[in-house]
Design a protein around this motif. Structure first.
Motif, PDB file in Angstrom:
ATOM      1  N   MET A   1      11.969  -3.537   4.020  1.00 36.70           N
ATOM      2  CA  MET A   1      10.855  -3.176   3.330  1.00 36.70           C
ATOM      3  C   MET A   1      11.419  -2.680   1.533  1.00 36.70           C
ATOM      4  O   MET A   1      12.273  -1.662   1.727  1.00 36.70           O
ATOM      5  N   THR A   3      11.346  -0.564  -1.817  1.00 39.77           N
ATOM      6  CA  THR A   3      11.120   0.653  -2.006  1.00 39.77           C
ATOM      7  C   THR A   3       9.957   1.087  -2.544  1.00 39.77           C
ATOM      8  O   THR A   3       9.821   0.096  -3.591  1.00 39.77           O
ATOM      9  N   LEU A   4       9.520   2.127  -2.814  1.00 43.29           N
ATOM     10  CA  LEU A   4       8.552   2.636  -3.696  1.00 43.29           C
ATOM     11  C   LEU A   4       9.347   3.531  -4.755  1.00 43.29           C
ATOM     12  O   LEU A   4       8.818   4.204  -5.613  1.00 43.29           O
ATOM     13  N   VAL A 226      -5.369  -7.897  -6.502  1.00 43.58           N
ATOM     14  CA  VAL A 226      -5.736  -6.842  -5.600  1.00 43.58           C
ATOM     15  C   VAL A 226      -7.102  -6.581  -6.002  1.00 43.58           C
ATOM     16  O   VAL A 226      -8.134  -6.244  -5.230  1.00 43.58           O
ATOM     17  N   ASN A 230     -10.651  -7.124  -3.780  1.00 42.88           N
ATOM     18  CA  ASN A 230     -11.393  -5.873  -3.406  1.00 42.88           C
ATOM     19  C   ASN A 230     -12.403  -5.561  -3.964  1.00 42.88           C
ATOM     20  O   ASN A 230     -13.287  -4.597  -3.531  1.00 42.88           O
ATOM     21  N   SER A 272      -9.811  -8.456   6.779  1.00 47.02           N
ATOM     22  CA  SER A 272      -9.992  -8.621   5.321  1.00 47.02           C
ATOM     23  C   SER A 272      -8.972  -8.114   4.492  1.00 47.02           C
ATOM     24  O   SER A 272      -8.587  -8.141   3.326  1.00 47.02           O
ATOM     25  N   ILE A 273      -8.171  -6.985   5.188  1.00 49.13           N
ATOM     26  CA  ILE A 273      -7.022  -6.389   4.621  1.00 49.13           C
ATOM     27  C   ILE A 273      -5.705  -7.133   4.811  1.00 49.13           C
ATOM     28  O   ILE A 273      -4.847  -6.778   4.207  1.00 49.13           O
ATOM     29  N   ILE A 276      -4.283  -8.558   1.674  1.00 51.58           N
ATOM     30  CA  ILE A 276      -3.787  -7.659   0.898  1.00 51.58           C
ATOM     31  C   ILE A 276      -2.370  -6.924   1.082  1.00 51.58           C
ATOM     32  O   ILE A 276      -1.568  -6.620   0.709  1.00 51.58           O
ATOM     33  N   LEU A 277      -2.494  -6.816   2.590  1.00 47.66           N
ATOM     34  CA  LEU A 277      -0.988  -6.192   3.280  1.00 47.66           C
ATOM     35  C   LEU A 277       0.082  -7.037   2.975  1.00 47.66           C
ATOM     36  O   LEU A 277       1.169  -6.553   2.605  1.00 47.66           O
ATOM     37  N   PHE A 280       0.893  -6.826  -0.703  1.00 46.47           N
ATOM     38  CA  PHE A 280       1.361  -5.621  -0.770  1.00 46.47           C
ATOM     39  C   PHE A 280       2.935  -5.465  -0.411  1.00 46.47           C
ATOM     40  O   PHE A 280       3.857  -5.070  -1.350  1.00 46.47           O
ATOM     41  N   LEU A 281       3.178  -5.938   0.686  1.00 50.97           N
ATOM     42  CA  LEU A 281       4.397  -5.819   1.273  1.00 50.97           C
ATOM     43  C   LEU A 281       5.483  -6.567   0.428  1.00 50.97           C
ATOM     44  O   LEU A 281       6.585  -6.468   0.236  1.00 50.97           O
ATOM     45  N   GLN A 284       5.434  -4.856  -3.577  1.00 57.56           N
ATOM     46  CA  GLN A 284       5.103  -3.595  -3.876  1.00 57.56           C
ATOM     47  C   GLN A 284       5.747  -2.740  -5.140  1.00 57.56           C
ATOM     48  O   GLN A 284       5.197  -2.168  -5.620  1.00 57.56           O
ATOM     49  N   PHE A 287       3.855  -3.273  -8.023  1.00 59.06           N
ATOM     50  CA  PHE A 287       2.764  -2.489  -8.063  1.00 59.06           C
ATOM     51  C   PHE A 287       2.963  -1.176  -8.792  1.00 59.06           C
ATOM     52  O   PHE A 287       2.524  -0.544  -9.507  1.00 59.06           O
ATOM     53  N   ILE A 288       3.994  -0.602  -8.149  1.00 52.77           N
ATOM     54  CA  ILE A 288       4.445   0.766  -8.642  1.00 52.77           C
ATOM     55  C   ILE A 288       4.806   0.785  -9.933  1.00 52.77           C
ATOM     56  O   ILE A 288       4.255   1.513 -10.790  1.00 52.77           O
TER      57      ILE A 288
ATOM     58  N   GLN B 121      10.841   6.015   2.099  1.00 50.47           N
ATOM     59  CA  GLN B 121      10.228   4.811   1.633  1.00 50.47           C
ATOM     60  C   GLN B 121       8.855   4.361   2.489  1.00 50.47           C
ATOM     61  O   GLN B 121       7.959   4.181   1.968  1.00 50.47           O
ATOM     62  N   PHE B 129      -0.964   2.797   0.537  1.00 51.56           N
ATOM     63  CA  PHE B 129      -1.508   1.867   0.895  1.00 51.56           C
ATOM     64  C   PHE B 129      -3.221   1.927   0.859  1.00 51.56           C
ATOM     65  O   PHE B 129      -3.770   0.882   0.464  1.00 51.56           O
ATOM     66  N   ILE B 132      -5.023   0.355  -2.153  1.00 56.78           N
ATOM     67  CA  ILE B 132      -5.234  -1.209  -2.201  1.00 56.78           C
ATOM     68  C   ILE B 132      -6.015  -1.778  -1.088  1.00 56.78           C
ATOM     69  O   ILE B 132      -6.127  -2.974  -1.322  1.00 56.78           O
ATOM     70  N   VAL B 193       1.883   8.035  -7.162  1.00 51.36           N
ATOM     71  CA  VAL B 193       2.890   7.395  -7.935  1.00 51.36           C
ATOM     72  C   VAL B 193       3.064   7.815  -9.188  1.00 51.36           C
ATOM     73  O   VAL B 193       4.310   7.963  -9.691  1.00 51.36           O
TER      74      VAL B 193
END
Lengths: 298, 310
Positions: A1, A3-4, A226, A230, A272-273, A276-277, A280-281, A284, A287-288, B121, B129, B132, B193
């Motif tokens: 995954m 990182t943020l 997104v 949405n 529906s999500i 988006i998931l 997002f993955l 991400q 996004f950040i 993380q 999450f 979004i 964030v």
């Protein structure tokens, strides 16, 4: 995954978080355990609604609300995920959402980055005043001009067509703002050098700025995608025909029509999500970056 | 945002060609050629409607009648419109709950997640999450969580000894708090964030210096973290304010303004009067009031911010 952890540290010094109380052995461990406990509590609070959604989507309707709650269904009804496609035209809704999201995202990227180049790398009188007008509109509540927009679309007979949604959302000021923020961080000397080498402004945009701004383009693309996927009020106001509906409207209609079918409702919500998931993955970090960029200040 | 507006152009002097010469036009033409594709759409579908909204507020115009200039009549009508008073009060209530709660939760999350420990993380991703996730899904799930009898929230409350927990979305007193909780849950990740980005700009030396001076964790938070985060907090506050006053979609899906009028907000009244009822003039007057409120609060925030940093 991925990182943020994205914003570059301000100083390249020692690790940011020295173990607290490293001078007294033992306290570091206690703190660590406390920190984890806190994180687990927070994560639980954040994730419980999702757990509820998933758990309910695998139940029968009459099993959704039980006292006490059964977080793990007695019998997993995967058939909900098959049945829902017959209950509502979910495939059409998903297709409509995808079409709108992709079209609007492409237009935003194209016109937004193009305009951002004009606002950041070409100097001409009136430019900054014009940009101020762009920025200003971001702060105006959309509801304030919702009605004139609606009247316009009605007069142009574009209500209940995709044109209304696309035209209203494809030229947002936010995209220009975000791309400009990024272009400002690219040194002007680079453009100067290219100019001296005889590249036209369009050439500089195409050959230098676009390739350099891939991360920003990715951020904008993901955020726009997104948001459009949405979006609820836009389609809610403009799209009346069932065959034009997006997933969001489809879900909502489902709620009204089958008031008691909580399990189906949660199945639809979970489906529906999923896109988006996935998005997002996949992206991400962008996004950040996009969000952090929108919060940049000098 | 302030940065963008006030940033001085480093070399704003135009290339020193004769002011009336043909060459002076070149950058203008080139600049506009870049901006135009976006500007046409922006002007047509954002700028013009925005300006039109101002004019509309002073017209008597229903979808079927011919527009007529009536000056302040629409605004006078607001004074005696019960729906408007209720919506105004509800909007302020929502903002008073949503703004501070989201800010505190987001800052707390960022502080908790700004550390180098294994798995951090994952927690950051989890916290982000909801932001979004589709709003309709969020609204439906929380409506179920808030179910007065069999919902998990009230079951939990009863389990810890609260005999008669609130009836949440079914109650006129508790529907708005339920909406606020939902919106805080949804928005906290976004502001987290921003705070994480802010925290990472604080030089570690500041903390070390504070430690050397014998400051405990709480004192370090007050005298290092908070002051250093001021620009971030200001930005978060402005964004949250704008966002709070225009709340609409969450309420439309969760409660549709009900029960009764207990969650009716200004934005929803604008929508109802303008698009459902076709009272274009009156609706625009409400929208204008909403805009003036947001503008006033934002300007006050900017002023306070300037004074404190001076």
């Amino acid at each position: 995954m991925a990182t943020l952890h994205d914003a570059p540290p301000a100083t390249a010094g020692p690790p940011r978080d020295l173990p607290a109380g490293a001078d007294r052995p033992g306290r570091g461990l206690v703190r660590k355990v406390l920190a984890y406990a806190l994180l687990v509590v927070v994560a639980a609070l954040v994730l419980v609604p999702f757990a509820w959604m998933l758990s309910s989507s695998l139940k029968r309707d009459n099993e959704v609300f039980t006292i006490p709650i059964e977080w793990i269904p007695r019998e997993f009804r995967w058939s909900n995920f098959v049945e829902i496609w017959d209950r509502i035209p979910l495939l059409t809704y998903l297709g409509n959402s995808a079409f709108l999201s992709v079209t609007i995202t492409l237009l935003q990227l194209l016109t937004g980055s193009f305009a951002a180049y004009g606002f950041s790398k070409v100097r001409f009188p009136g430019r900054d005043a014009l940009f101020l007008a762009y920025i200003g509109t971001i702060a105006v509540p959309w509801q304030a001009y919702m009605v004139p927009q609606y009247i316009m679309m009605q007069r142009a007979e574009l209500t209940n067509t995709y044109w209304s949604i696309i035209l209203l959302q494809a030229f947002g000021a936010f995209g220009v703002f975000l791309m400009r923020q990024y272009y400002m961080s690219i040194p002007d000397e680079l453009c100067e050098a290219a100019r001296i080498d005889g590249l036209s402004e369009y050439g500089i945009y195409r050959r230098i700025m676009l390739p350099l701004s891939k991360p920003a383009l990715a951020s904008l693309a993901l955020l726009t995608f997104v948001n459009t996927w949405n979006d609820y009020m836009g389609p809610f106001i403009y799209l009346t025909s069932n065959e034009l509906w997006t997933v969001q409207l489809g879900l909502r209609s489902f709620i009204g029509q089958y008031d008691a079918e909580y399990a189906m409702m949660m199945t639809g919500a979970a489906l529906s999500i999923l896109p988006i998931l996935a998005v997002f993955l996949f992206g991400q970090r962008y996004f950040i970056r996009g969000i952090a960029t929108s919060g940049l200040k000098g | 945002m302030t940065h963008v507006i006030t940033q001085p152009a480093p070399s704003s002097a135009p290339p020193s060609a004769g002011p009336r010469s043909k060459r002076a036009w070149r950058p203008i033409l080139i600049g506009w050629s870049f901006i135009l594709p976006n500007f046409v759409g922006f002007a047509l579908f954002t700028l013009i409607p925005m300006l039109a909204a101002f004019a509309l507020a002073f017209l008597d115009w229903d979808s079927y009648s011919t527009p007529e200039w009536v000056g302040l009549k629409n605004f006078q009508r607001l004074l005696s419109d019960e729906n408007f008073h209720v919506a105004l009060r509800n909007t302020l209530f929502y903002a008073a709950g949503h703004i501070p709660l989201t800010l505190i939760v987001a800052l707390g999350l960022a502080m908790a997640l700004n550390r180098k420990i294994r798995g951090v993380q994952f927690f950051r991703t989890a916290a982000f999450f909801p932001y979004i996730t589709s709003l309709v899904a969020v609204a439906v799930v929380w409506n179920m969580l808030f179910n007065p009898t069999a919902g998990p929230i009230n079951q939990a409350l009863e389990a810890i000894g609260i005999a008669h927990p609130p009836r949440w979305v079914a109650s006129t007193d508790w529907a708005m708090p339920a909406v606020i909780v939902t919106s805080v849950w949804r928005d906290m990740g976004y502001y987290m964030v921003l705070y994480l980005a802010g925290l990472q700009t604080i030089p570690n030396e500041y903390y070390e210096a504070a430690r050397v001076d014998g400051a405990n964790a709480w004192q370090r938070f007050w005298s290092v973290t908070l002051p250093c985060l001021r620009p971030t907090t200001f930005f978060v506050l402005v964004m949250l304010t704008i966002q709070s006053f225009k709340v609409l979609d969450l309420i439309v899906v969760m409660t549709d303004g009900g029960p009764g009028r207990s969650t009716l907000v200004l934005a929803q009244l604008v929508y109802r009067e303008g698009i459902t009822e076709g009272h274009f003039g009156y609706s625009s007057a409400i929208a204008l009031v909403l805009f003036v409120i947001v503008l006033t609060v934002t300007v006050v925030q900017f002023r306070l911010n300037e004074r404190r940093s001076a």
